[in-house]
Enzyme design. Structure first.
Site, PDB file in Angstrom:
ATOM      1  N   ARG A   1       5.686  -2.314  -4.779  1.00 29.68           N
ATOM      2  CA  ARG A   1       5.294  -0.921  -5.101  1.00 29.68           C
ATOM      3  C   ARG A   1       5.219  -0.179  -3.580  1.00 29.68           C
ATOM      4  O   ARG A   1       5.319  -0.816  -2.597  1.00 29.68           O
ATOM      5  CB  ARG A   1       4.157  -0.931  -5.525  1.00 29.68           C
TER       6      ARG A   1
ATOM      7  N   ASN B   1      -0.005   6.755  -6.446  1.00 26.46           N
ATOM      8  CA  ASN B   1      -1.169   5.963  -6.340  1.00 26.46           C
ATOM      9  C   ASN B   1      -1.338   5.305  -4.836  1.00 26.46           C
ATOM     10  O   ASN B   1      -0.329   4.764  -4.373  1.00 26.46           O
ATOM     11  CB  ASN B   1      -1.115   4.782  -7.338  1.00 26.46           C
ATOM     12  N   GLU B   2      -2.355   5.404  -4.164  1.00 28.41           N
ATOM     13  CA  GLU B   2      -2.737   4.830  -2.839  1.00 28.41           C
ATOM     14  C   GLU B   2      -1.403   5.056  -1.906  1.00 28.41           C
ATOM     15  O   GLU B   2      -0.711   4.294  -1.436  1.00 28.41           O
ATOM     16  CB  GLU B   2      -2.911   3.449  -2.886  1.00 28.41           C
TER      17      GLU B   2
ATOM     18  N   GLU C   1     -11.625   3.798  -7.670  1.00 31.74           N
ATOM     19  CA  GLU C   1     -11.378   2.258  -8.002  1.00 31.74           C
ATOM     20  C   GLU C   1     -12.508   1.774  -7.115  1.00 31.74           C
ATOM     21  O   GLU C   1     -13.072   2.117  -6.137  1.00 31.74           O
ATOM     22  CB  GLU C   1     -10.397   2.186  -7.401  1.00 31.74           C
TER      23      GLU C   1
ATOM     24  N   TRP D   1      -7.269  -9.600  -3.443  1.00 29.90           N
ATOM     25  CA  TRP D   1      -6.572  -9.707  -2.295  1.00 29.90           C
ATOM     26  C   TRP D   1      -7.190  -9.891  -0.953  1.00 29.90           C
ATOM     27  O   TRP D   1      -6.686  -9.963   0.069  1.00 29.90           O
ATOM     28  CB  TRP D   1      -5.767  -8.258  -2.106  1.00 29.90           C
TER      29      TRP D   1
END
Length: 682
Positions: free
Chosen positions: A112, A150-151, A310, A318
């Site tokens: 991603r 996202n991020e 989040e 992770w």
């Protein structure tokens, strides 16, 4: 004011990926959401290939069904744009979309954040998808918020980026003559005579192999950090513009990552309707570090509430060691976010993935698929508590009289520098000062260089390596009006293009500080010096260990408060204070031990009449949010044992909002426990 008045309470929920599951699971999901008190789901974050299976085909039928299922079960939606991972067909057909990494390797499809931010293909299709989503769902009644990408993060070094970098440089410098001067290209014969001679500073050009953060040409690399942040911000803005055409009244955000290095979040903040971020404290991380990051996110919009977008309900898969959150710990971290200004409590993820790299990441609904788990029970307890709080805390604010300066560009430049120490870590240096406030229950804001300094009595600027135009004058005005300013070793070294100030450090800060710095000594790990006070300051007296860096300074009018205790610079100033106008400017020339830091900050605050919210107690965190004349005192227990908090006489007979009971004289908090005391209206 709530983020969106459709849901005027603390939002509770998180990332939900029903596209990963057969549809018979969806009804069970919403049943469990009701049990847990979940009222918001973030959906459609990674669905681009499902929404656009080919170049000219869009298919929203499954997303329609997902949204309909949530709406009929009273779950509101934070709607993602799905642009954080492009489809495989796009990579195969348009290779310009693929990133080139810092080592010069072109990616293939996978992962991603795999799109070049300067790819015309990526920008075209990302904006088109965002616009189609906004047009289709503009009247969806459960839509609370847009979640772009996202991020966002990660730089690219491809030909698209090289071309865009040159355009960016032309806008910044105008002429090659100005660029060569700003970059000091006479060094190593790097003078440029044509814009096309400039290439991205990766490992194949200016990068140093043994450390990604180092560069042979610091100024070029510093500008590439700026360019990289700007490029990705442009991608966000392209999507946001496409969305606003159809839903101008729905707020838009993207989730930040705290102190993430590559994006200048102070520059991004004006373009987000609300700041949101993803909080994943490591199990061995001090609570003060996560508190500092919450305050940094709050500071991006001058103290306005933010979103906790989040966190994990239990384990982050992770991290090197996937340690479970202990009973009560998830609730404590959730309340810590609210204590520092969050108006939401959101998780990644609501149902645990069955496959791929996040299948072991924590979730409200575990692989067991039912409510009979420790994690689910605790999430449901928190959901019930937040529901009882209603809108009591919504849009309440934190009022601090001390601020800590945080600047991404200063961090980039300082950490790019080859010297004085490979251990230089800007965030850790800032945290040393933040923790001294935190441990004494004194609120402190994290502020940018464009912030209004006049709101504060004390301003701390750790490691202010880069002093941009106008900043020194702004600091002089702050001190002259009566403010207390503190800065540290390795400050006032370079200008905005990373060229050293000549004539003596700390450059333009020399006037307000009343000193000049001749040399800087870097100490090896385990090596130390000492800071010996020449006279007491509050409770500080005698000698304190210091390490890391030692500036060798000379007074030019500043009063010497402490000197070094050893080495050839024994007796030279290590701590000074300069009277400037109605205020004072301090220079801390070395890195003292924590006990000194606590005593130093305590006395600075006492001098300004700033008092702790409660008497400090080890492992106890205290903050206060205020709204409409009422104050809400948060007390969190980070200890593994119960703690008793003695309340001042003025806090007798106050209501504790989580339990709903009245508290008198003392408060008993279990391990990881939280209390919110509603103080009398002033």
């Amino acid at each position: 004011m709530a983020i969106n008045n459709k849901l005027n309470k603390i939002w509770y929920g998180g990332d939900y990926n029903p596209e990963q599951w057969d549809r018979e699971i969806w009804d069970e999901d919403v049943r469990l959401f009701q049990l847990a008190g979940i009222n918001v789901a973030t959906v459609n974050v990674f669905s681009w290939p499902l929404l656009q299976p080919s170049e000219d085909e869009y298919d929203f039928r499954q997303l329609d069904d997902i949204l309909d299922n949530l709406h009929k079960n009273n779950v509101h939606v934070c709607l993602g744009t799905s642009t954080a991972a492009h489809p495989a067909w796009m990579a195969a057909r348009y290779p310009d979309i693929l990133r080139v990494d810092w080592e010069g390797r072109k990616r293939t499809y996978g992962g991603r954040h795999n799109s070049c931010p300067n790819s015309p293909t990526y920008r075209k299709y990302a904006a088109k998808l965002a616009g189609k989503l906004a047009e289709r769902y503009r009247n969806y009644p459960g839509l609370l918020l847009w979640h772009v990408n996202n991020e966002l993060g990660g730089y690219c070094y491809c030909d698209n980026c090289a071309k865009a970098f040159r355009v960016w440089l032309k806008r910044r410098y105008g002429t090659l003559e100005q660029l060569n001067k700003a970059w000091y290209t006479a060094f190593w014969g790097h003078t440029f005579y044509d814009w096309n001679e400039i290439v991205p500073p990766n490992l194949l050009s200016e990068g140093v192999h043994w450390n990604y953060q180092r560069s042979n040409q610091n100024s070029i690399s510093l500008d590439y950090f700026r360019f990289g942040s700007d490029s990705i911000l442009e991608c966000y803005l392209i999507e946001a513009e496409a969305i606003r055409k159809h839903t101008p009244d729905i707020p838009i955000t993207t989730n930040f990552m705290g102190t993430y290095k590559e994006m200048n979040y102070f520059q991004w903040a004006p373009h987000l309707d609300i700041i949101s971020w993803d909080s994943y404290p490591a199990p061995n991380q001090p609570p003060s570090f996560n508190a500092m990051t919450h305050d940094l996110m709050r500071g991006l919009k001058n103290g306005r509430p933010f979103m906790l977008m989040e966190q994990t309900p239990s384990v982050a898969n992770w991290q090197p060691y996937c340690k479970l959150k202990r009973p009560g710990e998830m609730k404590k971290w959730s309340y810590q976010a609210v204590a520092h200004g969050a108006d939401t409590v959101m998780f990644f993820q609501l149902r645990k993935s069955a496959g791929s790299c996040e299948k072991m990441h924590g979730a409200v609904i575990e692989h067991a698929g039912h409510e009979h788990t420790r994690v689910f029970r605790e999430c449901a307890e928190l959901g019930a508590e937040l529901n009882r709080l209603g809108n009591t805390l919504i849009d309440s604010r934190i009022h601090a009289k001390a601020g800590i300066l945080y600047d991404w560009e200063n961090r980039w430049a300082a950490e790019l520098s080859s010297g004085p120490s490979n251990d230089l870590d800007y965030v850790n240096e800032v945290h040393k000062y933040y923790s001294a406030f935190y441990e004494q229950s004194i609120p402190v804001d994290m502020v940018g260089i464009e912030s209004d300094f006049g709101r504060y009595d004390i301003l701390i600027a750790p490691l202010l390596y880069m002093v941009k135009p106008g900043l020194a004058e702004k600091l002089e005005a702050f001190v002259s009006r009566g403010g207390t300013f503190v800065t540290t070793y390795f400050s006032g070294i370079v200008n905005e293009t990373d060229l050293c100030y000549t004539g003596g450090f700390p450059g333009p800060l020399r006037n307000v500080l009343g000193i000049w710095t001749e040399e800087t000594d870097a100490l090896y790990p385990g090596e130390s010096n000492s800071l010996v006070l020449t006279r007491s300051y509050g409770e500080l007296k005698g000698a304190y260990t210091s390490d890391f860096l030692c500036d060798l300074i000379h007074s030019e009018g500043a009063e010497v408060m402490a000197v070094y205790g050893s080495d050839f610079y024994k007796g030279m100033p290590a701590l000074t204070v300069n009277r400037f106008g109605s205020g004072t400017a301090w220079y801390v020339a070395t890195s003292p031990e924590a006990s000194f830091m606590r005593g130093f900050i305590k006395q600075l605050c006492e001098d300004k009449g700033i008092t702790p919210l409660l008497p400090p107690q080890e492992g106890i965190e205290v903050t206060c949010r205020e709204k409409e004349g009422a104050a809400y005192l948060f007390i969190l227990n980070h200890n593994m044992e119960q703690r008793t908090i003695e309340l001042p006489p003025g806090l007798a007979a106050v209501k504790e909002l989580i339990s709903g009971i009245m508290v008198n004289n003392e408060l008993k908090l279990p391990p990881h426990g939280t209390a919110i005391l509603q103080l009398p209206v002033r």
